[in-house]
Scaffold this active site. Sequence first.
Site, PDB file in Angstrom:
ATOM      1  N   GLU A 132      14.744  -9.048 -50.989  1.00  6.07           N
ATOM      2  CA  GLU A 132      15.261  -7.970 -51.835  1.00  6.07           C
ATOM      3  C   GLU A 132      14.209  -6.954 -52.281  1.00  6.07           C
ATOM      4  O   GLU A 132      14.075  -6.681 -53.478  1.00  6.07           O
ATOM      5  CB  GLU A 132      16.006  -8.566 -53.041  1.00  6.07           C
ATOM      6  CG  GLU A 132      17.124  -9.505 -52.600  1.00  6.07           C
ATOM      7  CD  GLU A 132      17.943 -10.078 -53.770  1.00  6.07           C
ATOM      8  OE1 GLU A 132      17.527  -9.941 -54.926  1.00  6.07           O
ATOM      9  OE2 GLU A 132      18.996 -10.675 -53.482  1.00  6.07           O
ATOM     10  N   ASN A 173      14.601  -9.926 -46.120  1.00  2.54           N
ATOM     11  CA  ASN A 173      16.012 -10.226 -46.382  1.00  2.54           C
ATOM     12  C   ASN A 173      16.496  -9.361 -47.542  1.00  2.54           C
ATOM     13  O   ASN A 173      15.780  -9.192 -48.529  1.00  2.54           O
ATOM     14  CB  ASN A 173      16.069 -11.718 -46.764  1.00  2.54           C
ATOM     15  CG  ASN A 173      17.442 -12.319 -46.851  1.00  2.54           C
ATOM     16  OD1 ASN A 173      18.232 -12.197 -45.914  1.00  2.54           O
ATOM     17  ND2 ASN A 173      17.731 -13.009 -47.958  1.00  2.54           N
ATOM     18  N   HIS A 209      26.710 -10.576 -49.076  1.00  5.04           N
ATOM     19  CA  HIS A 209      27.559 -10.985 -50.203  1.00  5.04           C
ATOM     20  C   HIS A 209      28.624  -9.895 -50.350  1.00  5.04           C
ATOM     21  O   HIS A 209      28.392  -8.872 -50.987  1.00  5.04           O
ATOM     22  CB  HIS A 209      26.731 -11.132 -51.479  1.00  5.04           C
ATOM     23  CG  HIS A 209      25.730 -12.245 -51.396  1.00  5.04           C
ATOM     24  ND1 HIS A 209      26.115 -13.573 -51.319  1.00  5.04           N
ATOM     25  CD2 HIS A 209      24.383 -12.245 -51.357  1.00  5.04           C
ATOM     26  CE1 HIS A 209      25.032 -14.333 -51.246  1.00  5.04           C
ATOM     27  NE2 HIS A 209      23.963 -13.560 -51.256  1.00  5.04           N
ATOM     28  N   GLU A 237      23.413 -14.931 -45.914  1.00  5.66           N
ATOM     29  CA  GLU A 237      23.997 -15.456 -47.165  1.00  5.66           C
ATOM     30  C   GLU A 237      25.467 -15.082 -47.290  1.00  5.66           C
ATOM     31  O   GLU A 237      25.954 -14.760 -48.381  1.00  5.66           O
ATOM     32  CB  GLU A 237      23.215 -14.915 -48.379  1.00  5.66           C
ATOM     33  CG  GLU A 237      21.726 -15.200 -48.326  1.00  5.66           C
ATOM     34  CD  GLU A 237      20.954 -14.780 -49.574  1.00  5.66           C
ATOM     35  OE1 GLU A 237      21.583 -14.483 -50.609  1.00  5.66           O
ATOM     36  OE2 GLU A 237      19.713 -14.754 -49.510  1.00  5.66           O
ATOM     37  N   ASP A 239      29.136 -14.557 -48.008  1.00  7.84           N
ATOM     38  CA  ASP A 239      30.325 -14.985 -48.745  1.00  7.84           C
ATOM     39  C   ASP A 239      31.167 -13.740 -49.004  1.00  7.84           C
ATOM     40  O   ASP A 239      30.656 -12.630 -48.982  1.00  7.84           O
ATOM     41  CB  ASP A 239      30.016 -15.786 -50.035  1.00  7.84           C
ATOM     42  CG  ASP A 239      29.032 -15.142 -50.985  1.00  7.84           C
ATOM     43  OD1 ASP A 239      28.889 -13.903 -50.984  1.00  7.84           O
ATOM     44  OD2 ASP A 239      28.392 -15.883 -51.766  1.00  7.84           O
TER      45      ASP A 239
HETATM   46  C1  XIL Z   1      21.302 -17.715 -55.970  1.00  2.94           C
HETATM   47  C2  XIL Z   1      21.624 -19.203 -56.009  1.00  2.94           C
HETATM   48  O1  XIL Z   1      22.699 -19.485 -55.147  1.00  2.94           O
HETATM   49  C3  XIL Z   1      21.972 -19.601 -57.436  1.00  2.94           C
HETATM   50  O2  XIL Z   1      22.161 -21.016 -57.532  1.00  2.94           O
HETATM   51  C4  XIL Z   1      20.865 -19.179 -58.385  1.00  2.94           C
HETATM   52  O3  XIL Z   1      21.245 -19.469 -59.731  1.00  2.94           O
HETATM   53  C5  XIL Z   1      20.576 -17.694 -58.247  1.00  2.94           C
HETATM   54  O4  XIL Z   1      20.269 -17.405 -56.880  1.00  2.94           O
HETATM   55  N1  XIL Z   1      20.483 -13.526 -53.144  1.00  2.94           N
HETATM   56  C6  XIL Z   1      19.561 -14.471 -52.780  1.00  2.94           C
HETATM   57  C7  XIL Z   1      19.735 -15.879 -53.205  1.00  2.94           C
HETATM   58  O5  XIL Z   1      18.644 -14.156 -52.000  1.00  2.94           O
HETATM   59  O6  XIL Z   1      18.508 -16.521 -53.436  1.00  2.94           O
HETATM   60  C8  XIL Z   1      20.601 -15.997 -54.441  1.00  2.94           C
HETATM   61  O7  XIL Z   1      20.858 -17.377 -54.672  1.00  2.94           O
HETATM   62  C9  XIL Z   1      21.877 -15.216 -54.263  1.00  2.94           C
HETATM   63  C10 XIL Z   1      21.577 -13.755 -54.061  1.00  2.94           C
END
Ligand code: XIL
Length: 316
Positions: A132, A173, A209, A237, A239
């Site tokens: 990020e 990422n 996401h 990641e 979802d």
């Molecule tokens: C999230 C985890 O899933 C949670 O359990 C934690 O509280 C916060 O982080 N982007 C990312 C991940 O790169 O590391 C994050 O994971 C979600 C957003």
Amino acid sequence: TTPLNTAAKAAGKKYFGSATDNPELSDPAYVKILSDSTMFGQITPGNSMKWDATEPSRGTFTFTQGDQIANLAKANGQLLRGHNCVWHNQLPSWVTSGNFNAATLSSIITTHCGTVVGHYKGQIYSWDVVNEPFNDDGTFRQDVFYNTLGQDYISIALTAARAADPDAKLYINDYNIEGTGAKSTAMVNLVKSLKAANVPIDGIGVQAHLIVGQVPSTLEANLRQFTALGVEVAITELDIRMTLPATDALLAQQKKDYQTVIAACKAVSGCIGVTIWDYTDKYSWVPSTFSGQGAALPWDANLNKKPAYDGIVAGF
Ligand code: XIL
């Protein structure tokens, strides 16, 4: 129906995977599905390789939790993604509030990435070395790393990671880089500049996401512009959340959306794999982060497959 990693491999991909987290591993029904390597050929630790977990105080490294995930991957015959070395979140206060000068922070990054990546040397398919780095407008995020070192912090982290595990693929990422736009253009420009400077960079991680009904129409074109840089791409990641309660109509749209994302990765040969950010709504990060939203994953909270599962299979 076809298991998801089997479907991904039949489509020429390296893996279909899931994030997981240590507290969930005490749930046998959950672990049983997670450990099926025909379903998940890859896992990612959701939290336990982050900075606050691995170097909670300066020079003191703890790998017990991360090792539990690494050992699970090994026992199951699954690939492992390392997540992550350098990120503005889940960063201990000794880093954020240390007021370190550039030389000291540089050496802190080198030690952190070198030690963590080195600890898992030989066990990792790919590392999210930098997580990020961008704001949504494509400017660099003004975190402690950027404010102290400018964008050099990125090459410092990548160089340390390469030295520590020459066989791991090194990724940057980010989220909101699924479609084309200012943030994706910033990622393109960063990767170009790193390659021009001979800084090691192997991949771009697209978090994905997403929101039901809002998969960017430029997803496939954007994955192509990334792979055209000479790096691989992974969806890291995935979802797809909805405003609760879940209705049949929302679940049907979610199925289409999962299919769309998977089909875009399938269509782009340099998109090497897809990881969902855990597989069941029971353990999704979404409800605690986005108020009123959830039901983002292909298995419901009772570990039953949702329509989204068939969307993934159809996408491959
Ligand atoms: C999230 C985890 O899933 C949670 O359990 C934690 O509280 C916060 O982080 N982007 C990312 C991940 O790169 O590391 C994050 O994971 C979600 C957003």
